[in-house]
Design an enzyme around this catalytic site. Structure first.
Site, PDB file in Angstrom:
ATOM      1  CB  SER A   1     -17.554  15.878  -0.147  1.00 52.82           C
ATOM      2  OG  SER A   1     -16.872  15.120  -1.286  1.00 52.82           O
ATOM      3  CE  LYS A   2     -23.098  10.745   2.069  1.00 48.57           C
ATOM      4  NZ  LYS A   2     -23.507  11.675   2.827  1.00 48.57           N
TER       5      LYS A   2
END
Ligand code: GLU
Length: 492
Positions: A255-256
């Site tokens: 994820s980010k």
């Protein structure tokens, strides 16, 4: 319509964000499988969630897929025999199919309100049971239905989930058994008439004659809903292949938090599409033999059944390694074209394409990413300037003598081609040996004098590429600068 056994697979992104690196891998595996089997690769836009889907994201996804070179045979932009390829344009079909199930008693009207559903959910949770629809409206009478409708309640349609063992045939996981009675009847048509997510997916896969559904493990639990739906709708269920998702080095879903996750960001950071494809293909799939570089070669060797069903770790350093390799293996003019936006952003002129190709070709020796290229291409494309951090190298007492000799040798060389440049360097080596100036001590000031930088491509190559006039000019300027620096030093 389709010849028997022709492989048909699809990539079905929801346009609710830019193309994620994990989705790109899904697209890639589908593409590889289609190409390996000379089948069809479809692009289908799953925009049933109207509040989160945008045309902008659809455009962006299409752009990034095209950039990756994962070309599709049917899709919203090019059409095909099974369109439309946007779920938002298939509403009538879903409604007809839902009506059909309703008529056959395989689906039913549900009048439960969101509040009622929430209350039931909480009760089940409190009792320590996994929440599911409890079937409140499963068997309500026609009279009751009429009353609700008269009250103006808008029903959803729910699929009557068979209460039996459901087997999902998966190429990677084998025969996976689920208990259908644990799933609960789910919505196939919302109260606004729109299709439910699972329903649209299954109708589309059925209508589009998809033979293999290749997607991440996060969708495996969905297939327990899909399999009986295929059956109820009279379609032959495709074969599934749910593969391991990409996780970060900490084991959590990518994820980010782990840095860049969208293909767009990698593109902006200077990765080559071939490198990204190559890395993603080998992330969770090991080719049967040796090194594989090109996408076509990967497609030839691809075996779906060998894809890893366990999570795979994303390692940026390995991707970088792939990028460096591809940067050097790609034809120079192609690298140049990809590098141009990066050169422009660095303020370098790119109008002389032939020169750009040569400069990029030299600069890639020192580069891992396209974004590194301007640092070295600047030597050939930009105005000559000695960088602050390199000046120190010219401020050494013996340097003017070195540069003077260098310049004289250049002047005396008829043609400063590869051979000529080699000759100059050999003579330099010979002349300065008796003075005890050799190796880096000799060649580093020469590099700085020519390029203005501490790091750059091979010196001979640099000399040839700059050409005699430019080499002469730069040596003269650096010679003056060296003297200036020395006299400043003696004043201090
Ligand atoms: N639209 C879904 C997604 O973007 C994919 C559904 C599927 O592959 O079946 O996650």
């Amino acid at each position: 319509m389709v010849e028997n056994n022709r492989v048909r697979v699809r990539f079905a992104p929801s346009p609710t964000g830019h193309l994620h690196i994990g989705s790109a891998r899904t697209a890639l595996f589908n593409w590889l499988f289609a190409r390996h089997n000379e089948g069809d690769f479809l692009l289908r836009i799953e925009d049933t969630d109207r509040s989160r889907s945008t045309l902008l994201f659809e455009k962006s996804i299409i752009e990034q897929l095209a950039w990756l070179g994962l070309n599709w045979d049917e899709g919203p932009d090019i059409g095909g025999g099974y369109g439309p390829y946007r779920q938002s344009e298939r509403g009538e079909l879903y409604r007809a199919k839902a009506d059909d199930l309703l008529r056959k008693g395989l689906a039913y009207n549900c009048f439960c309100t969101p509040d009622e559903l929430e209350e039931s959910r909480e009760k089940q949770l409190a009792a320590g049971r996994p929440p599911r629809y409890e079937g409140t409206c499963r068997d309500i009478s026609q009279a009751q239905i009429e009353r609700f409708l008269a009250e103006g309640r808008k029903p959803t349609l729910r699929f009557r989930m068979p209460e039996k063992k459901i087997t999902v045939s998966d190429v990677l996981h084998g025969e996976v058994e689920f208990d259908g009675s644990e799933v609960g009847d789910f919505i196939i048509q919302r109260s606004d008439g729109g299709a439910g997510f699972h329903f649209a997916v299954v109708v589309d896969d059925g209508e589009m004659e998809i033979t293999h559904v290749i997607r991440g493990n996060d969708h495996l639990p969905n297939s327990v809903r899909h399999v009986p739906l295929f059956e109820a709708l009279g379609y032959r269920a495709p074969l599934f292949a749910h593969f391991g998702l990409i996780v970060g080095e900490d084991g959590a879903k990518l994820s980010k938090r782990h840095g860049a996750v969208s293909v767009f960001e990698y593109r902006e950071a200077g990765y080559l599409p071939e490198a990204l494809n190559n890395y993603l293909a080998l992330l969770g799939w090991t080719p049967p033999s040796g090194e594989i570089l090109g996408l076509e070669e990967v497609a030839d060797a691809f075996e779906l059944e060998k894809v890893n069903k366990s999570p795979v770790t994303f390692e940026r350093s390995r991707l970088d390694w792939f990028n460096g390799r591809h940067l050097r293996a790609t034809p120079p003019d192609q690298v140049a074209r990809l590098a141009i936006p990066f050169l422009e952003r660095a303020g370098l002129p790119v109008d002389d394409f032939e020169l750009v190709v040569k400069a990029v070709d030299a600069a890639r020796e020192n580069s891992i990413l396209l974004v590194d290229i301007p640092t070295y291409a600047r030597i050939f494309l930009g105005p000559f300037e000695v960088q602050e951090e390199a000046k120190e190298e010219l401020a050494k007492g013996y340097v003017p003598q070195v540069l003077d000799a260098f310049r004289s040798l250049v002047v005396a060389t008829d043609e400063l081609d590869l051979e000529g440049a080699e000759g100059v360097l050999a003579s330099m080596r010979e002349s300065f040996k008796p003075l005890g100036i050799r190796g880096r001590e000799l060649f580093h000031p020469m590099r700085v004098a020519l390029t203005g930088q501490n790091v750059g491509p091979d010196l001979i190559r640099t000399i040839v590429l700059l050409g005699k006039d430019e080499v002469f000019q730069r040596l003269s300027r650096s010679y003056d600068l060296a003297n200036e620096l020395l006299s400043e030093e003696s004043e201090d």
